[in-house]
Scaffold this motif. Structure first.
Motif, PDB file in Angstrom:
ATOM      1  N   PRO A 202       0.598  -1.277   0.012  1.00 36.79           N
ATOM      2  CA  PRO A 202      -0.079   0.035  -0.023  1.00 36.79           C
ATOM      3  C   PRO A 202       0.691   1.178   0.097  1.00 36.79           C
ATOM      4  O   PRO A 202       0.651   2.311  -0.572  1.00 36.79           O
ATOM      5  N   LEU A 203       1.959   1.248   0.882  1.00 34.23           N
ATOM      6  CA  LEU A 203       2.690   2.405   0.928  1.00 34.23           C
ATOM      7  C   LEU A 203       3.712   2.615  -0.422  1.00 34.23           C
ATOM      8  O   LEU A 203       3.975   3.783  -0.787  1.00 34.23           O
ATOM      9  N   SER A 204       3.786   1.404  -1.314  1.00 34.20           N
ATOM     10  CA  SER A 204       4.429   1.769  -2.341  1.00 34.20           C
ATOM     11  C   SER A 204       3.467   2.049  -3.696  1.00 34.20           C
ATOM     12  O   SER A 204       4.235   1.894  -4.892  1.00 34.20           O
ATOM     13  N   LEU A 205       2.155   1.868  -3.418  1.00 38.95           N
ATOM     14  CA  LEU A 205       1.484   2.081  -4.639  1.00 38.95           C
ATOM     15  C   LEU A 205       1.487   3.540  -5.413  1.00 38.95           C
ATOM     16  O   LEU A 205       1.556   3.493  -6.779  1.00 38.95           O
ATOM     17  N   PRO A 206       1.884   4.515  -4.746  1.00 38.54           N
ATOM     18  CA  PRO A 206       2.142   5.685  -5.454  1.00 38.54           C
ATOM     19  C   PRO A 206       3.262   5.628  -6.493  1.00 38.54           C
ATOM     20  O   PRO A 206       2.932   6.173  -7.823  1.00 38.54           O
ATOM     21  N   GLY A 207       4.177   5.090  -6.283  1.00 33.13           N
ATOM     22  CA  GLY A 207       5.444   4.657  -7.190  1.00 33.13           C
ATOM     23  C   GLY A 207       4.810   3.748  -8.102  1.00 33.13           C
ATOM     24  O   GLY A 207       5.318   3.915  -9.394  1.00 33.13           O
ATOM     25  N   VAL A 208       4.136   2.702  -7.780  1.00 32.80           N
ATOM     26  CA  VAL A 208       3.623   1.760  -8.927  1.00 32.80           C
ATOM     27  C   VAL A 208       2.747   2.576  -9.800  1.00 32.80           C
ATOM     28  O   VAL A 208       2.755   2.335 -11.016  1.00 32.80           O
ATOM     29  N   MET A 209       1.909   3.349  -9.403  1.00 31.42           N
ATOM     30  CA  MET A 209       1.038   4.022 -10.277  1.00 31.42           C
ATOM     31  C   MET A 209       1.846   4.948 -11.108  1.00 31.42           C
ATOM     32  O   MET A 209       1.326   5.087 -12.379  1.00 31.42           O
ATOM     33  N   THR A 210       2.770   5.483 -10.600  1.00 30.03           N
ATOM     34  CA  THR A 210       3.915   6.465 -11.341  1.00 30.03           C
ATOM     35  C   THR A 210       4.318   5.719 -12.526  1.00 30.03           C
ATOM     36  O   THR A 210       4.231   6.205 -13.779  1.00 30.03           O
ATOM     37  N   GLY A 211       4.861   4.516 -12.213  1.00 32.23           N
ATOM     38  CA  GLY A 211       5.574   3.681 -13.493  1.00 32.23           C
ATOM     39  C   GLY A 211       4.408   3.134 -14.179  1.00 32.23           C
ATOM     40  O   GLY A 211       4.906   3.221 -15.264  1.00 32.23           O
ATOM     41  N   VAL A 212       3.478   2.664 -13.879  1.00 32.23           N
ATOM     42  CA  VAL A 212       2.399   2.163 -14.673  1.00 32.23           C
ATOM     43  C   VAL A 212       1.954   3.227 -15.401  1.00 32.23           C
ATOM     44  O   VAL A 212       1.510   3.012 -16.966  1.00 32.23           O
ATOM     45  N   ALA A 213       1.606   4.426 -15.174  1.00 30.64           N
ATOM     46  CA  ALA A 213       1.240   5.657 -15.926  1.00 30.64           C
ATOM     47  C   ALA A 213       2.306   6.123 -16.712  1.00 30.64           C
ATOM     48  O   ALA A 213       2.171   6.465 -18.042  1.00 30.64           O
ATOM     49  N   LEU A 214       3.515   6.101 -16.532  1.00 28.93           N
ATOM     50  CA  LEU A 214       4.709   6.556 -17.261  1.00 28.93           C
ATOM     51  C   LEU A 214       4.767   5.663 -18.400  1.00 28.93           C
ATOM     52  O   LEU A 214       4.872   6.133 -19.724  1.00 28.93           O
ATOM     53  N   VAL A 215       4.892   4.433 -18.219  1.00 26.45           N
ATOM     54  CA  VAL A 215       5.132   3.372 -19.250  1.00 26.45           C
ATOM     55  C   VAL A 215       3.942   3.376 -20.192  1.00 26.45           C
ATOM     56  O   VAL A 215       4.178   3.473 -21.351  1.00 26.45           O
ATOM     57  N   THR A 216       2.815   3.163 -19.828  1.00 21.14           N
ATOM     58  CA  THR A 216       1.536   3.055 -20.475  1.00 21.14           C
ATOM     59  C   THR A 216       1.366   4.323 -21.463  1.00 21.14           C
ATOM     60  O   THR A 216       1.128   4.353 -22.516  1.00 21.14           O
ATOM     61  N   ILE A 217       1.806   5.622 -20.956  1.00 27.79           N
ATOM     62  CA  ILE A 217       1.345   6.720 -21.775  1.00 27.79           C
ATOM     63  C   ILE A 217       2.399   6.699 -22.951  1.00 27.79           C
ATOM     64  O   ILE A 217       2.410   7.079 -24.134  1.00 27.79           O
ATOM     65  N   LEU A 218       3.651   6.322 -22.708  1.00 27.10           N
ATOM     66  CA  LEU A 218       4.725   6.310 -23.621  1.00 27.10           C
ATOM     67  C   LEU A 218       4.403   5.233 -24.530  1.00 27.10           C
ATOM     68  O   LEU A 218       4.629   5.323 -25.910  1.00 27.10           O
ATOM     69  N   LEU A 219       4.010   4.146 -24.129  1.00 25.05           N
ATOM     70  CA  LEU A 219       3.485   2.803 -25.080  1.00 25.05           C
ATOM     71  C   LEU A 219       2.456   3.510 -25.946  1.00 25.05           C
ATOM     72  O   LEU A 219       2.456   2.839 -27.126  1.00 25.05           O
ATOM     73  N   LEU A 220       1.606   4.214 -25.643  1.00 20.27           N
ATOM     74  CA  LEU A 220       0.508   4.542 -26.678  1.00 20.27           C
ATOM     75  C   LEU A 220       0.966   5.479 -27.753  1.00 20.27           C
ATOM     76  O   LEU A 220       0.093   5.220 -28.672  1.00 20.27           O
ATOM     77  N   GLY A 221       1.859   5.890 -27.614  1.00 20.03           N
ATOM     78  CA  GLY A 221       2.767   6.649 -28.653  1.00 20.03           C
ATOM     79  C   GLY A 221       3.927   5.805 -29.590  1.00 20.03           C
ATOM     80  O   GLY A 221       4.343   6.369 -30.317  1.00 20.03           O
ATOM     81  N   GLU A 222       4.177   4.586 -29.030  1.00 18.79           N
ATOM     82  CA  GLU A 222       5.049   4.034 -29.600  1.00 18.79           C
ATOM     83  C   GLU A 222       5.211   3.759 -30.970  1.00 18.79           C
ATOM     84  O   GLU A 222       4.202   3.263 -31.634  1.00 18.79           O
ATOM     85  N   TYR A 223       6.288   3.874 -31.725  1.00 15.18           N
ATOM     86  CA  TYR A 223       6.551   3.420 -33.142  1.00 15.18           C
ATOM     87  C   TYR A 223       7.788   2.484 -33.568  1.00 15.18           C
ATOM     88  O   TYR A 223       7.413   1.669 -34.350  1.00 15.18           O
ATOM     89  N   LEU A 224       8.650   2.660 -32.754  1.00 14.30           N
ATOM     90  CA  LEU A 224       9.940   1.886 -33.352  1.00 14.30           C
ATOM     91  C   LEU A 224       9.833   0.455 -33.089  1.00 14.30           C
ATOM     92  O   LEU A 224      10.058  -0.426 -33.897  1.00 14.30           O
ATOM     93  N   ILE A 225       9.420   0.096 -32.029  1.00 12.54           N
ATOM     94  CA  ILE A 225       9.396  -1.114 -31.629  1.00 12.54           C
ATOM     95  C   ILE A 225       8.475  -2.300 -32.228  1.00 12.54           C
ATOM     96  O   ILE A 225       8.657  -3.215 -32.914  1.00 12.54           O
ATOM     97  N   PRO A 226       7.119  -1.654 -32.791  1.00 13.84           N
ATOM     98  CA  PRO A 226       6.267  -2.388 -33.487  1.00 13.84           C
ATOM     99  C   PRO A 226       6.737  -2.250 -34.935  1.00 13.84           C
ATOM    100  O   PRO A 226       6.635  -3.331 -35.577  1.00 13.84           O
ATOM    101  N   GLN A 227       7.505  -1.281 -35.378  1.00 15.13           N
ATOM    102  CA  GLN A 227       7.847  -1.425 -36.700  1.00 15.13           C
ATOM    103  C   GLN A 227       8.817  -2.390 -36.950  1.00 15.13           C
ATOM    104  O   GLN A 227       8.900  -3.019 -38.124  1.00 15.13           O
ATOM    105  N   LEU A 228       9.896  -2.338 -36.168  1.00 12.38           N
ATOM    106  CA  LEU A 228      10.996  -3.363 -36.306  1.00 12.38           C
ATOM    107  C   LEU A 228      10.652  -4.685 -35.891  1.00 12.38           C
ATOM    108  O   LEU A 228      11.189  -5.555 -36.747  1.00 12.38           O
TER     109      LEU A 228
END
Length: 288
Positions: A202-228
């Motif tokens: 419970p005390l680490s969930l803010p960090g978990v949500m930060t990581g999930v939000a950061l990775v998910t948002i970047l993945l929504l605009g990902e181009y290079l990995i699907p292309q290659l």
């Protein structure tokens, strides 16, 4: 004429905030405004933008449903896979690792960022290609193993590329954890598993949500990995945008997809912030 203390504070604030505000307005607000305007236009006969006011581009979003489906499926799965791998690593670094080796271990996580993402993805293309891992399967008598140009290859590239961005926020959250709470839980008779689910997680969930939000948002605009690693067979929204703007030259349709992507990103961020705020109670939560 003397300047009052309040005016001095305002001048200092304007001097500090002004350059960043001008930068954001010039390179974020104005370009996005142009994209929104394009989204309501029409494609010119020779390609590009033709002024108009129509919702036809948004009504045609279903034509790129595969890109939306792949993105909205593989991005959350990739973020979840990163989380499942990252949390034990971050927990070990913050709680279990020896203090004198901790910075060295963190450096090993950060070092891959020193190499271009393009180079690292090309390395995975070789490993997953015919002369890589599938060749080892052939030597073992297992033929027709296809790893490259599949959703699995894209997912593997996502986890490899974005795992450090998930580990670091969780590590920071766990590293700030008051160890006395863990000791108190143990003194009260809680098992290590109960302490983890009742105190640590419970005390680490803010960090978990930060990581999930950061990775998910970047993945929504990902181009290079699907292309290659997807070989043009696993399209993300980023791939669709490149095709529409640079090849098909259908700027209005590409702008409509871009606007929709921004709306999705904002929605993901708001949901993550709301969850993190509810979990953390009155504690401040920063997701970005």
């Amino acid at each position: 004429m003397a300047v009052s203390a309040e005016n001095k504070r305002r001048l200092v604030t304007a001097a500090l905030v002004g350059p960043a505000a001008v930068w954001l307005f010039t390179f974020l607000v104005l370009p996005f405004t142009a994209v929104v305007i394009f989204a309501f236009g029409e494609r010119a006969p020779e390609g590009g933008y033709q002024p108009a006011f129509t919702l036809a581009q948004f009504a045609n979003l279903g034509a790129r449903s595969a890109a939306f489906t792949n993105t909205l499926t593989l991005a959350p799965i990739g973020a979840l896979a990163c989380l499942l791998i990252a949390y034990p690593v971050a927990y070990y670094l913050a709680i279990k690792a020896d203090q004198k080796y901790r910075m060295f271990l963190i450096s090993l996580i950060v070092i891959p960022f020193w190499t271009s993402m393009l180079v690292r993805t090309y390395a995975w293309m070789y490993l997953l290609g015919a002369r890589g891992i599938p060749h080892l399967f052939e030597l073992a008598g297992i033929d027709d193993v296809r790893l490259l140009n599949t959703p699995g290859a894209v997912l593997l590239g996502i986890v490899y590329g974005y795992l450090p961005l998930m580990i670091l926020p969780i590590y920071v959250s766990l590293e700030k954890l008051d160890r006395r709470l863990l000791d108190a839980s143990a003194d009260l008779g809680a098992t290590p598993l109960s302490t983890f689910f009742g105190v640590t997680l419970p005390l680490s969930l803010p960090g978990v949500m930060t990581g999930v939000a950061l990775v998910t948002i970047l993945l929504l605009g990902e181009y290079l990995i699907p292309q290659l690693l997807g070989g043009g067979k696993v399209f993300f929204i980023g791939n669709a945008l490149v095709d529409l703007f640079l090849q098909s030259r259908n700027w209005p349709f590409g702008s409509a997809i871009a606007v929709t992507l921004v709306v999705v990103v904002v929605a993901v961020l708001l949901v993550a912030m709301r969850i993190a705020w509810r979990v953390s109670g009155s504690r401040q939560v920063d997701l970005i």
